[in-house]
Design a protein around this motif. Structure first.
Motif, short mmCIF file in Angstrom:
data_model
loop_
_atom_site.label_atom_id
_atom_site.label_comp_id
_atom_site.label_asym_id
_atom_site.label_seq_id
_atom_site.Cartn_x
_atom_site.Cartn_y
_atom_site.Cartn_z
N GLU A 85 -2.22 -8.47 -4.70
CA GLU A 85 -2.67 -9.28 -5.35
C GLU A 85 -1.69 -9.50 -6.78
N VAL A 86 -1.15 -8.23 -7.28
CA VAL A 86 -0.16 -8.24 -8.07
C VAL A 86 0.85 -8.99 -7.69
N PHE A 87 1.45 -8.53 -6.55
CA PHE A 87 2.81 -9.31 -6.11
C PHE A 87 2.47 -10.70 -6.08
N LYS A 130 -0.91 -2.88 -12.20
CA LYS A 130 -2.10 -3.76 -11.90
C LYS A 130 -2.71 -3.87 -13.10
N SER A 131 -2.86 -3.25 -13.96
CA SER A 131 -3.55 -3.66 -15.34
C SER A 131 -2.65 -4.70 -16.22
N GLU A 145 0.92 -1.31 0.07
CA GLU A 145 -0.01 -0.01 0.08
C GLU A 145 0.78 1.22 -0.17
N GLU A 146 1.93 1.08 0.74
CA GLU A 146 2.85 2.33 0.69
C GLU A 146 3.40 2.63 -0.37
N ALA A 147 3.93 1.65 -1.28
CA ALA A 147 4.57 1.69 -2.62
C ALA A 147 3.52 2.18 -3.61
N ASP A 148 2.27 1.80 -3.46
CA ASP A 148 1.05 2.06 -4.27
C ASP A 148 0.87 3.72 -4.01
N ARG A 149 0.96 4.25 -2.75
CA ARG A 149 0.42 5.70 -2.72
C ARG A 149 1.81 6.81 -2.96
N VAL A 177 14.35 -8.92 -10.29
CA VAL A 177 13.33 -7.93 -10.71
C VAL A 177 12.32 -8.64 -11.52
N VAL A 178 11.18 -8.93 -11.15
CA VAL A 178 10.43 -9.82 -11.96
C VAL A 178 9.30 -8.85 -12.64
N ALA A 179 9.08 -7.73 -12.24
CA ALA A 179 8.17 -6.63 -12.96
C ALA A 179 8.86 -5.35 -12.57
N GLU A 180 8.49 -4.31 -13.31
CA GLU A 180 8.80 -2.85 -13.18
C GLU A 180 7.78 -1.92 -13.71
N GLY A 181 7.36 -0.89 -13.43
CA GLY A 181 6.48 -0.05 -13.86
C GLY A 181 5.82 0.72 -12.94
N SER A 182 4.82 1.68 -13.20
CA SER A 182 4.03 2.36 -12.47
C SER A 182 2.97 1.59 -11.84
#
Length: 211
Positions: free
Chosen positions: A201-203, A123-124, A96-100, A113-118
């Motif tokens: 959920e993404v993680f 999420k999309s 949640e902290e990363a999201d905000r 690193v398995v994924a990177e982006g905004s």
């Protein structure tokens, strides 16, 4: 710390006073650090790192162990730093902290690193909408989960503590179908709705794929 940063005694004192004021530490400035609460110590750590304004600041889980109020205060301080031009590299397990806070996120699993982006892009990329169903009675969880599974064609996630059932959704049609199915089965609802995926959920999906 100011003297170690090669500030003169006068400049170090002036800068310390500025930071004590900015981080709301003036009332405890004359107390020993060992008497500080966890939240106060975190604010002091952050203040000390800013004696000389850095271009890049590394923060390693700065809100771990903080209560919700102090966590919110720390988030505001980090936002202020970014607004003032400092680049912050933040490691955190609170998604949640990363999201905000983050403009860009790197998801690391087993040192890779398995994924990177905004946050929005992650999420999309991994999952779309989800439907959340909260039942009134715990005895209805099995029937409600079966109904949600029938409509969505997916295995729902059941949280028995909160009486919540969650599954992937395909817009309002899924919502209408689930409501009808639950009504047919006589399941009493406390709440139902569509929402976007969370970074938690993404993680979980990303690390499951990575394994």
């Amino acid at each position: 710390m100011g003297r170690l940063s090669r500030l003169s005694r006068t400049a170090a004192r002036r800068r310390a006073d500025e930071l004590l004021e900015r981080f709301d530490l003036t009332t405890v400035a004359d107390k020993l650090v060992r008497t500080y609460s966890g939240g106060t110590r975190r604010r002091l750590d952050l203040a000390a790192s800013l004696l000389v304004t850095p271009e890049v600041l590394f923060l390693d889980e700065p809100t771990t162990g903080l209560d919700p109020r102090n966590r919110s205060v720390m988030w505001d301080l980090i936002r202020e730093l970014v607004a003032d031009g400092t680049t912050v590299l933040l490691s955190t397990q609170y998604l949640e902290e990363a999201d905000r806070l983050a403009d860009r996120i790197a998801v690391i699993d087993d040192g890779r690193v398995v994924a990177e982006g905004s946050p929005a892009a992650l999420k999309s990329q991994v999952s779309g909408e989800r439907i959340d169903v909260v039942v009134v009675h715990a005895d209805d969880l099995v029937a409600a989960a079966a109904a949600v599974g029938d409509v969505t064609g997916a295995e729902p996630i059941v949280d028995r503590d909160t009486l919540r059932i969650s599954a992937p959704a395909s817009g309002v049609g899924t919502l209408v179908g689930v409501v009808r199915e639950l009504d047919t089965n006589g399941v009493a609802l406390a709440d139902i709705g569509l929402r976007g995926s969370t970074l938690d959920e993404v993680f979980l999906q990303l690390t499951a794929v990575a394994v």
